[in-house]
Design an enzyme around this catalytic site. Structure first.
Site, PDB file in Angstrom:
ATOM      1  CD  GLN A  35      -3.107  -4.563   6.663  1.00  0.00           C
ATOM      2  OE1 GLN A  35      -3.068  -3.558   5.960  1.00  0.00           O
ATOM      3  NE2 GLN A  35      -3.733  -5.653   6.280  1.00  0.00           N
ATOM      4  CG  ASP A  60      -9.040  -0.096   5.360  1.00  0.00           C
ATOM      5  OD1 ASP A  60      -8.867  -0.340   4.152  1.00  0.00           O
ATOM      6  OD2 ASP A  60      -8.280  -0.492   6.261  1.00  0.00           O
ATOM      7  CE  LYS A  83      -3.676  -2.533   2.294  1.00  0.00           C
ATOM      8  NZ  LYS A  83      -4.331  -2.918   3.542  1.00  0.00           N
TER       9      LYS A  83
END
Ligand code: NAD
Length: 291
Positions: A96, A119, A52
């Site tokens: 994460q 997200d 990412k």
């Protein structure tokens, strides 16, 4: 059979994003800035986060990797979330997952400012998605939708079977595919580990989204001729012939299934790169919203 090439499509989208970054800069704005929080030493998570961060660099975003030890307390992690919420130099950030088991993931996700929740996991964004309101869509389902769109895959009136009901893939995928828009307007069946007639349902499906995390689970006898198959699964399988010591396996038995499909995604190079590019799109959107 047409291969839904997520890698090539993601590269095309990255070029489009890079152009938008140039426009922002030409207007005197700084580029989008994504932060990624990684707790602990999970090898797969580190690989994902690095990918990412690298993608941010490719399109001209700023990125910051924030690493914390696996024994960080929940309150210290919540403190970090607060700092990220109030840092005006960061447009969006991700935590994460998975987090270590002593941390309540839900508490952490709830603490994220929805405007920086690129997200799309905060309940406010999930609720807005369900209602069809503007929001950050979760990256993996959004990437799949984008891939279907770019390949003009027919979805209207199709029966779609989603295998898996996780909050980050299966459930949002089912919501997006039933929306009154394109890609969408599917009749969706969402299935899970307690579904009793999965093979029968899959054989009726025009579109199958396999997101259960079981390598090569979907076999040819579960797929009808002409079906569209989207393979979300990524499982690391030991493979001594590889330098890394592992290979990535999807949830679909590609060799057996692909010959029956009208469209299919490969693993790797299908849904994975589209997921990353969706995160970039959300971060660009976050930047624009906060100007
Ligand atoms: P998860 O473990 O949270 O959820 C798995 C789901 O599958 C559950 O809802 C469970 O009920 C269902 N399931 C399990 N066994 C089943 C069975 N036999 N029949 C029907 N349903 C069954 O997993 P997740 O986070 O949704 O991820 C699924 C897979 O997708 C994993 O391999 C993960 O690594 C991968 N993934 C890939 C990306 C990407 O970018 N490509 C992103 C997220 C997840």
């Amino acid at each position: 059979m047409i291969l839904l090439d997520g890698l090539a499509t993601s590269q095309q989208i990255k070029q489009e994003i890079a152009v938008e970054v140039q426009h922002l800069k030409a207007q005197g704005h700084r580029p989008p800035h994504l932060a990624a929080v990684l707790v602990g030493e999970n090898g797969a998570s580190l690989t994902y986060v690095n990918a990412k961060v690298k993608a941010c660099e490719e399109v001209g975003f700023q990125s910051t990797l924030v690493r914390r030890d696996g024994d960080i307390s929940e309150s210290d992690l919540l403190e970090l979330v607060k700092e990220l919420n109030s840092n005006p130099d960061i447009d969006g950030y991700i935590i994460q997952l998975p987090l270590p088991t002593h941390i309540n993931e839900h508490n952490v996700l709830l603490a994220i400012d929805p405007i920086k929740d690129v997200d799309g996991f905060h309940p406010e964004n999930v609720g807005r998605m369900a209602l069809g309101l503007p929001c950050y869509l979760p990256a993996t389902p959004a990437g799949i939708i984008e891939l279907l769109k770019r390949y003009n895959v027919p979805t209207v009136g199709k029966h779609c079977v989603v295998i898996g009901r996780s909050h980050i893939v299966g459930l949002p995928m089912s919501i997006l595919l039933q929306r009154n828009s394109y890609p969408g307007n599917c009749t969706v069946t969402i299935t899970h580990s307690k579904t009793t007639n999965l093979n029968e349902l899959c054989r009726q499906a025009d579109i199958i989204v396999a997101a259960l995390g079981k390598p090569e689970f979907l076999k040819a006898d579960m797929v009808k001729e002409g079906a569209v198959v989207i393979d979300v699964g990524i499982t690391r399988m030991a493979d001594p012939s590889k330098k890394s010591g592992f290979r990535l396996a999807g949830d679909v038995d590609f060799a057996g299934v692909s010959g029956k499909c009208s469209f299919i995604t490969p693993v790797p190079g299908g849904v994975g790169p589209m997921t990353i590019v969706s995160l970039l799109m959300n971060t660009l959107e976050a930047r624009k919203r906060q100007i």
